[in-house]
Design a protein around this motif. Structure first.
Motif, PDB file in Angstrom:
ATOM      1  N   ALA A   1       0.915  -1.347   0.100  1.00 32.40           N
ATOM      2  CA  ALA A   1      -0.005  -0.013   0.038  1.00 32.40           C
ATOM      3  C   ALA A   1       0.808   1.127  -0.088  1.00 32.40           C
ATOM      4  O   ALA A   1       0.429   2.192  -0.563  1.00 32.40           O
ATOM      5  N   TYR A   2       1.780   1.222   0.657  1.00 31.91           N
ATOM      6  CA  TYR A   2       2.882   2.371   0.740  1.00 31.91           C
ATOM      7  C   TYR A   2       3.311   3.006  -0.526  1.00 31.91           C
ATOM      8  O   TYR A   2       3.762   3.900  -0.867  1.00 31.91           O
ATOM      9  N   GLN A   3       3.484   1.843  -1.601  1.00 37.20           N
ATOM     10  CA  GLN A   3       4.043   2.206  -2.680  1.00 37.20           C
ATOM     11  C   GLN A   3       2.982   2.742  -3.965  1.00 37.20           C
ATOM     12  O   GLN A   3       3.384   2.859  -4.961  1.00 37.20           O
ATOM     13  N   LEU A   4       1.679   2.753  -3.280  1.00 34.53           N
ATOM     14  CA  LEU A   4       0.501   3.240  -4.057  1.00 34.53           C
ATOM     15  C   LEU A   4       0.132   4.425  -3.745  1.00 34.53           C
ATOM     16  O   LEU A   4       0.313   4.910  -2.611  1.00 34.53           O
TER      17      LEU A   4
ATOM     18  N   GLU B   1       1.944  11.171   0.678  1.00 34.07           N
ATOM     19  CA  GLU B   1       2.771  11.055  -0.240  1.00 34.07           C
ATOM     20  C   GLU B   1       2.911   9.367  -0.341  1.00 34.07           C
ATOM     21  O   GLU B   1       3.253   8.587   0.388  1.00 34.07           O
ATOM     22  N   THR B   2       3.418   9.110  -1.634  1.00 32.52           N
ATOM     23  CA  THR B   2       3.682   7.721  -2.083  1.00 32.52           C
ATOM     24  C   THR B   2       5.375   7.295  -1.752  1.00 32.52           C
ATOM     25  O   THR B   2       5.936   8.384  -2.069  1.00 32.52           O
ATOM     26  N   ALA B   3       5.563   6.164  -1.368  1.00 31.63           N
ATOM     27  CA  ALA B   3       7.116   6.039  -1.144  1.00 31.63           C
ATOM     28  C   ALA B   3       7.553   4.815  -1.943  1.00 31.63           C
ATOM     29  O   ALA B   3       6.900   4.087  -2.683  1.00 31.63           O
ATOM     30  N   THR B   4       8.670   4.633  -1.962  1.00 33.12           N
ATOM     31  CA  THR B   4       9.449   3.590  -3.093  1.00 33.12           C
ATOM     32  C   THR B   4       9.592   2.529  -2.316  1.00 33.12           C
ATOM     33  O   THR B   4       9.692   2.384  -0.910  1.00 33.12           O
ATOM     34  N   ALA B   5       9.833   1.239  -3.057  1.00 30.94           N
ATOM     35  CA  ALA B   5      10.215   0.151  -2.477  1.00 30.94           C
ATOM     36  C   ALA B   5      11.484   0.118  -1.334  1.00 30.94           C
ATOM     37  O   ALA B   5      11.268  -0.861  -0.419  1.00 30.94           O
TER      38      ALA B   5
END
Length: 897
Positions: free
Chosen positions: A13-16, A186-190
């Motif tokens: 979910a944090y990457q979306l 905000e969206t985060a990266t992997a």
């Protein structure tokens, strides 16, 4: 697999983005219908972590029989039952059952004590169902539910944030970071670490300030808490040093005893005309005599006494051998936040253009004072300090209050630290009236208020990040309350100095405006007067600093493993005395991630401070230390500490602020969250180990003497000086009286100045093996000689055997005083009465022995007979002789050393 768990076709979910997450979860901002929620609940299961299965009562009881010496005794009990010797069978079984019962009861008490301090996760949640906001049970949440968060709420599931209004969440239980995290959408990266995923709110964390809206992305075992829970389940626990030593010792002893019993059978059959049943019973008697069946009971009792003493010091021990193991640790790895520190933000320094102030006291309790050049100061005495305190008191949405004697912050921890500072300074804030405000936002990094003062002025009061405030100021306040041109270079120097000490730095600014002004906007926040800087930190516990010094004196290294930033970790570590250098090196989680197992083993040995670590990093560090033969204790309070706690040789959880998962994984729970209890437990553990060695040094030669009497009689073809049932009597009364006394021995002088013992060393040294052999021969031979002399002068067999038994018992009672001090002389009058239990047990032993000799039903059951006074003199002389010989042996070894 649950529907909310990640599959190869989905992303976390944090990457979306919020819209992508809602689409993936087949939801929208209106939430789910009740029908949809019920269906998903059937698919995903309740939103709770699986509860570890508890052992049944029968399993808990019978696991205390799992010892090779106990197995031999049970075989002996079965053999005597087949031969019809029911008294022998009964006595053996009583000893075995008493041992199991003691361990069973003590473990039950520890579990009950632990249950009394367990904390529950969030039980209620506000979710949108059928288009309306409803308060529901948190365990009924499902992926796709829309949940509302407010200040003070505990996050009920993993959420992808959709809206944030100054939302800050305290995530130390998961990340170890002491400061609340600012949240946004905000969206985060992997590659983004857990502590930096600003668009997520995780189950079990606490909303410190603001409001938010999020969609449930994971529940139950699929949450971040659940992931750590699975990591805990996969961790392999190791045997304790004592368990390994006792298991090895028991195997060797069992082989020796069974071998000698078999040899005795062969000698009796081949060389002497013994009846087979009589010889078989003698062999059983020898095995029972030689086996220290009291040892498991003494081990359990000694550990149980240590557990009870630790409970009085607020350390609840879930596993009996954990206290002893703590006594053998060579390294203590500790989390920082809430363990070494209070997890309560505290103002340390206030810097104005005129003065530098120091603030004493720790935590949210308004105890302490503000001083300048060591002189206590109140706000009204200094214009510059008063102006700064006015700003941080009024531009503040939090408060501190006492609940059940504990001061707590209602709101955001950093603002709580400022409230406590205001209380310490005696500043009165209740006559101010707020007109308007600009709330804190992560983009601006400040909060501003428009307020009326008691003097009738209207002022803009601003607090926030120093760089953001400095760029809005042209002036600064001097000691007399006058303004001077701002000196940015000087303030940057002060800021760098405070930051270098690991402090979080806030700034304050203000200006007076016309009383007609009744609105406030960003455009109004210019041409301000800079008032000063405030340095805030999560302070070390004073008792923890002392405990670390005590551990260092005991030869134990203390390592800090925290999820916090490197600068903060280094500052706290330096203040607490962690690290061997004046400028200790800090290893980051990224370096741990990149290191091979061999490199990590080297880093774990040479470095003492590790920052920005994840649960996996902490677990790897513990394993790396164990790979180099260190005995590791791990302390912590957050879920992120739980896997390492379980893997460590001793896991220690904080009872007040510790999470449920941490307590479940731990061996010891500190009910008062006091790190100094660990140093006390180390001392207790070392005392227990000493006392166990004393018990072994007492039981082995006394059992050896008893076995030697039967072995020698069979090998030499003599009448048995003591029958097998009489040997059982001696074993039982000595084990429940004399050997028990050694469990109450106090700590020997200089205990905490010794280095940790070598975990690979044998529990019995060569010197002690020689002493065991010497005592066994002395007491065994004396018993045979007394019996043979009685037979030669025409004494009846039962009376001769009764005298021989008295010789055996009294000699063992005298040897008890030798065993109280392994190397020190027992003739020292100052040490003679330090253990009153020893004298009490000797008194009980004599009463039991007199009943054994003089009561008719005991005579019938055990084949004894009453003795005259003169029959007691020879056993007494033998006992005194044994005591003096062993004291002489101690003197010889001391001279040789």
């Amino acid at each position: 697999m649950h529907k909310d768990q990640q599959t190869p076709d989905t992303l976390p979910a944090y990457q979306l983005s919020p819209e992508e997450c809602l689409l993936q979860l087949q939801s929208d901002e209106q939430g789910l219908s009740q029908l949809q929620a019920d269906q998903r609940l059937q698919d995903t299961g309740p939103n709770r972590l699986p509860v570890a299965a508890k052992e049944g009562l029968l399993k808990r009881f019978f696991k205390h029989f799992h010892d090779i010496l106990i197995y031999i005794l049970l075989v002996a009990a079965g053999a005597t039952a087949l031969l019809g010797h029911w008294i022998d069978t009964g006595v053996i079984l009583v000893v075995v059952i008493i041992n199991a019962t003691i361990g069973f009861i003590q473990e039950g008490k520890a579990e009950q004590a632990l249950a009394g301090i367990r904390k529950m996760l969030s039980q209620r949640a506000t979710a949108k169902r059928d288009g309306d906001w409803q308060e529901i049970e948190a365990e009924h949440l499902v992926p796709g539910d829309i949940v509302r968060l407010r200040s003070g709420d505990r996050v009920p599931a993993d959420l992808r944030l959709l809206e944030c209004n100054n939302l800050r969440i305290e995530e130390s239980a998961l990340t170890g970071e002491s400061m609340p995290a600012d949240k946004n959408t905000e969206t985060a990266t992997a590659a983004t670490s857990l502590g930096d995923r600003s668009g997520m709110a995780y189950s079990g964390t606490l909303v410190a300030a603001g409001r938010g809206l999020g969609v449930v992305s994971a529940t139950g075992s699929a949450t971040e808490l659940g992931r750590i829970n699975r990591l805990i389940a996969d961790v392999e626990t190791l045997q304790t040093p004592l368990t390994r030593q006792m298991a090895q010792f028991s195997k060797i002893l069992s082989v020796v005893i069974v071998g000698l019993a078999g040899l005795m059978l062969l000698v009796g059959i081949l060389l002497h005309d013994f009846a087979l049943s009589e010889l078989f019973l003698a062999a059983i008697g020898f095995a029972v005599a030689a086996i220290p069946e009291g040892l498991p009971a003494i081990l359990t009792i000694t550990l149980a006494l240590g557990v009870q003493r630790m409970a009085k010091r607020n350390a609840i021990t879930r596993k009996l051998n954990a206290v002893e193991t703590l006594g053998s640790v060579t390294v203590i790895c500790s989390d920082k936040t809430g363990t070494l520190t209070r997890n309560e933000m505290t103002t340390r320094h206030v810097v104005t253009a005129a003065h530098s102030y120091h603030v004493s006291g720790t935590g949210y309790a308004p105890e302490g004072e503000i001083s300048c050049d060591d002189d206590p100061i109140k706000a009204a005495q200094r214009v510059d300090l008063d102006a700064l305190l006015e700003t941080v008191a009024i531009a503040n949405d939090s408060r501190v209050e006492a609940t059940n004697g504990q001061w707590q912050v209602i709101g955001e921890p950093t603002e709580g630290a400022l409230c406590t500072l205001v209380h310490k300074a005696g500043f009165e804030a209740h006559n101010y009236q707020r007109i308007a405000e600009i709330p804190f936002e992560s983009d601006n990094k400040f909060m501003a208020t428009l307020a009326d003062t008691p003097d009738g002025e209207r002022r803009i009061l601003l607090k926030g990040a120093p760089d953001r405030l400095l760029e809005r100021c042209r002036l600064q306040l001097d000691a007399n309350g006058n303004t001077r041109p701002l000196d940015p270079t000087w303030w940057e120097q002060q800021l760098n100095q405070l930051s270098g000490e690991g402090l979080r730095v806030l700034a304050a600014a203000a200006r007076t405006v016309p009383v007609s002004k009744d609105t406030l906007s960003i455009d109004d926040l210019d041409d301000l007067v800079f008032l000063g800087l405030i340095g805030i930190i999560d302070p070390p516990r004073p008792e923890a600093i002392e405990a670390i010094a005590s551990c260092h004196a005991a030869g134990i290294r203390v390592k800090m493993i925290t999820g916090d930033h490197a600068g903060t970790a280094e500052a706290i570590g330096r203040e607490m005395g962690i690290g061997t250098d004046a400028d200790p090196k800090v290893i980051s989680g990224a370096e741990i991630e990149a290191a091979s197992d061999e490199e990590l083993a080297r880093l774990a040995q040479t470095c003492d401070i590790f920052a920005r670590t994840s649960p996996e990093h902490k677990l790897r560090l513990v394993k790396a230390l164990q790979a180099t033969n260190e005995i590791v204790a791990m302390t912590g309070d957050g879920v992120n500490d739980a896997p390492a706690l379980k893997r460590a040789d001793v896991g220690i959880a904080m009872g007040i602020k510790g999470t449920e998962a941490t307590k479940e994984a731990a061996d010891i729970v500190l009910a008062d969250d006091n790190f100094s209890s660990i140093a006390q437990a180390v001392e207790e553990g070392r005392t227990i180990y000493d006392n166990l060695r004393k018990a072994i040094m007492f039981l082995l030669p006394t059992n050896g003497a008893q076995g030697l009497v039967i072995l020698a009689a069979v090998v030499l073809g003599m009448v048995l000086p003591i029958t097998p049932v009489q040997v059982l009597w001696v074993n039982m009364i000595v084990a429940v009286t004399l050997a028990l006394a050694l469990a109450f021995e106090p700590a020997e002088p200089g205990l905490m100045q010794r280095p940790p013992r070598d975990p690979g060393a044998a529990i019995i040294s060569l010197v002690f093996l020689i002493r065991i052999g010497l005592v066994s021969v002395l007491i065994g031979a004396a018993t045979i000689v007394v019996f043979q002399w009685q037979i030669r002068i025409g004494t009846e067999l039962d009376m001769a055997r009764s005298t021989a038994i008295n010789t055996l018992v009294i000699a063992q009672a005298c040897y008890l005083f030798n065993s109280r001090f392994l190397a020190t002389h027992s003739l020292n009058p100052a040490l003679l009465f330090t253990n009153k239990v020893a004298w009490l047990t000797i008194g009980i032993l004599l009463l039991l022995q007199m009943a054994f000799i003089y009561l008719p039903f005991m005579n019938t059951a055990f084949g004894t007979t009453p003795l005259a006074l003169q029959h007691w003199l020879m056993p007494l002389a033998v006992g005194i002789g044994v005591f003096l010989v062993i004291e002489g042996e101690k003197w010889v070894w001391q001279r040789l050393r």
